[in-house]
Design an enzyme around this catalytic site. Structure first.
Site, PDB file in Angstrom:
ATOM      1  CG  HIS A  68       0.375   5.803   5.104  1.00 58.48           C
ATOM      2  ND1 HIS A  68      -0.786   6.074   6.123  1.00 58.48           N
ATOM      3  CD2 HIS A  68       1.360   6.559   5.858  1.00 58.48           C
ATOM      4  CE1 HIS A  68      -0.290   6.360   7.167  1.00 58.48           C
ATOM      5  NE2 HIS A  68       1.136   6.752   7.068  1.00 58.48           N
ATOM      6  CD  GLU A  71      -3.008   3.878   4.865  1.00 62.63           C
ATOM      7  OE1 GLU A  71      -2.308   3.494   5.943  1.00 62.63           O
ATOM      8  OE2 GLU A  71      -3.530   4.705   4.585  1.00 62.63           O
ATOM      9  CG  HIS A 164      -4.842   7.657   5.976  1.00 58.22           C
ATOM     10  ND1 HIS A 164      -3.648   7.544   5.948  1.00 58.22           N
ATOM     11  CD2 HIS A 164      -5.381   8.717   5.790  1.00 58.22           C
ATOM     12  CE1 HIS A 164      -3.205   8.652   5.960  1.00 58.22           C
ATOM     13  NE2 HIS A 164      -4.133   9.533   6.165  1.00 58.22           N
ATOM     14  CD  GLU A 227      -7.006   4.921   9.328  1.00 56.54           C
ATOM     15  OE1 GLU A 227      -6.767   4.353   8.433  1.00 56.54           O
ATOM     16  OE2 GLU A 227      -5.787   5.782   9.619  1.00 56.54           O
TER      17      GLU A 227
END
Length: 347
Positions: A68, A71, A164, A227
């Site tokens: 992404h 990010e 991410h 994450e």
């Protein structure tokens, strides 16, 4: 190395964003770190680094970020790791493929241009042939397959960590997602996550379309999606917040000993998914509700025409609630805690 190659390795992120490419094949590979590391520029944002000596037991680690494009913190961390490997400030004990995923979206400071790249793996890119993300999904699948085709076949020697940051805040600031493999999670992965001070792990129960799901399913990698905080623009990240994950990554690459007395993360297992079916979709979750927020039985979380998602367990926690996705895509995951049973079953 030529001076241009030195510049690319010293600032891999800057060179990638600038569209810097090797002038010819001789400029696309070489040695660095006093000839202890071989490197090869394979594609835009794709760099192979290997120890000068590779054996049948040498681990292979794929490190990806920027799937992404907005990010940015993991992208910046990964670029610093490349610079330190190239300069000899970080020892390299494994083969490593560095991947900056959606470079075009990174340049545009966007999550993606046409379609979420992390929903196009496992051949799903063929469903959106006109998408600007489709060719990149094809290229990243091929890069992973080539990399792992040359990897050791011994158990536990193939790793993929896809990094991410989340759109929302989270009850657990840093957490991991493990793709469905049909088997039990590995103790090695949980030990590494503990070393990185990852607070929670989410376990998928169906095959997915993510990059880590692809490498687990098609390349036999011990894989996870990390994450590591919240989405922020380039240059606005406090990388000190990611120091534990960064240190654990560096220990993995260097073959160094993990830290002692690290607590294993709490574990949550997916038990449901909210799917946006039309533009009439309504998600009854406020925009500031963090990931892993719990909801009680009988709570109506989403409606879309005749479709309703109602909490069926005493407590379910929501992860990645996002009502702005395209119809047909996931608008949230529901999980329940399974820490005790999962940790007892680790292999």
């Amino acid at each position: 190395m030529t001076s241009s190659a030195e510049a690319v390795l010293a600032d891999f992120l800057g060179a990638t964003l600038a569209g810097t490419r090797p002038a010819d094949a001789s400029q696309a590979q070489g040695a660095c770190a006093n000839d202890t590391v071989r490197w090869q520029w394979l594609d835009e944002g794709v760099l192979l680094l290997e120890p000068a000596r590779v054996s049948e037991t040498t681990p292979s680690v794929l490190l990806s970020a920027g799937v992404h494009g907005d990010e940015t913190a993991p992208i910046e961390l990964l670029a610093k790791i490349v610079a330190d490997l190239a300069a000899g400030r970080l020892a390299l004990a494994c083969r490593v493929l560095v991947v900056l995923g959606n470079v075009a979206a990174m340049r545009a400071a966007m999550r993606y241009q046409d379609d979420d790249l992390n929903r196009l793996f496992g051949g799903r890119h063929a469903r959106v042939p006109q998408s600007r993300e489709a060719p990149r999904a094809v290229a990243l699948e091929a890069a992973a397959q080539r990399f792992f085709a040359a990897a050791s076949t011994q158990p536990g020697r193939r790793w993929h960590l896809d990094m991410h940051t989340a759109i929302r805040a989270s009850a657990f600031e840093q957490f991991a997602l493990l793709p469905y493999t049909g088997g039990e999670p590995t103790r090695a992965m949980f030990d590494w996550l503990a070393d990185a001070r990852i607070a929670a792990v989410l376990i998928h129960t169906e095959k997915g379309a993510t990059y880590s799901s692809f490498t687990a399913d098609h390349c036999g990698a011990t894989a996870c999606t990390l994450e590591l905080g919240k989405v922020r623009p380039f240059g606005e990240n406090d990388l000190a917040r990611f120091a534990n994950a960064d240190a654990a990554l560096r220990r993995l690459l260097a073959g160094a000993t993990k830290t002692d007395n690290a607590l294993l993360p709490r574990v949550f297992t997916v038990i449901g998914q909210i799917t946006k079916q039309s533009d009439a979709f309504a998600l009854h979750v406020a925009a500031d509700v963090p990931n892993f927020t719990p909801f009680a039985r009988d709570t109506v979380l989403a409606e879309d025409g005749a479709y309703r998602y109602v909490v069926a367990h005493d407590e379910e926690r929501i992860v990645f609630p996002n009502p702005t996705v395209k119809p047909g895509l996931r608008a949230g995951l529901l999980v329940v805690e399974t820490t005790e049973a999962t940790l007892a079953a680790l292999i």
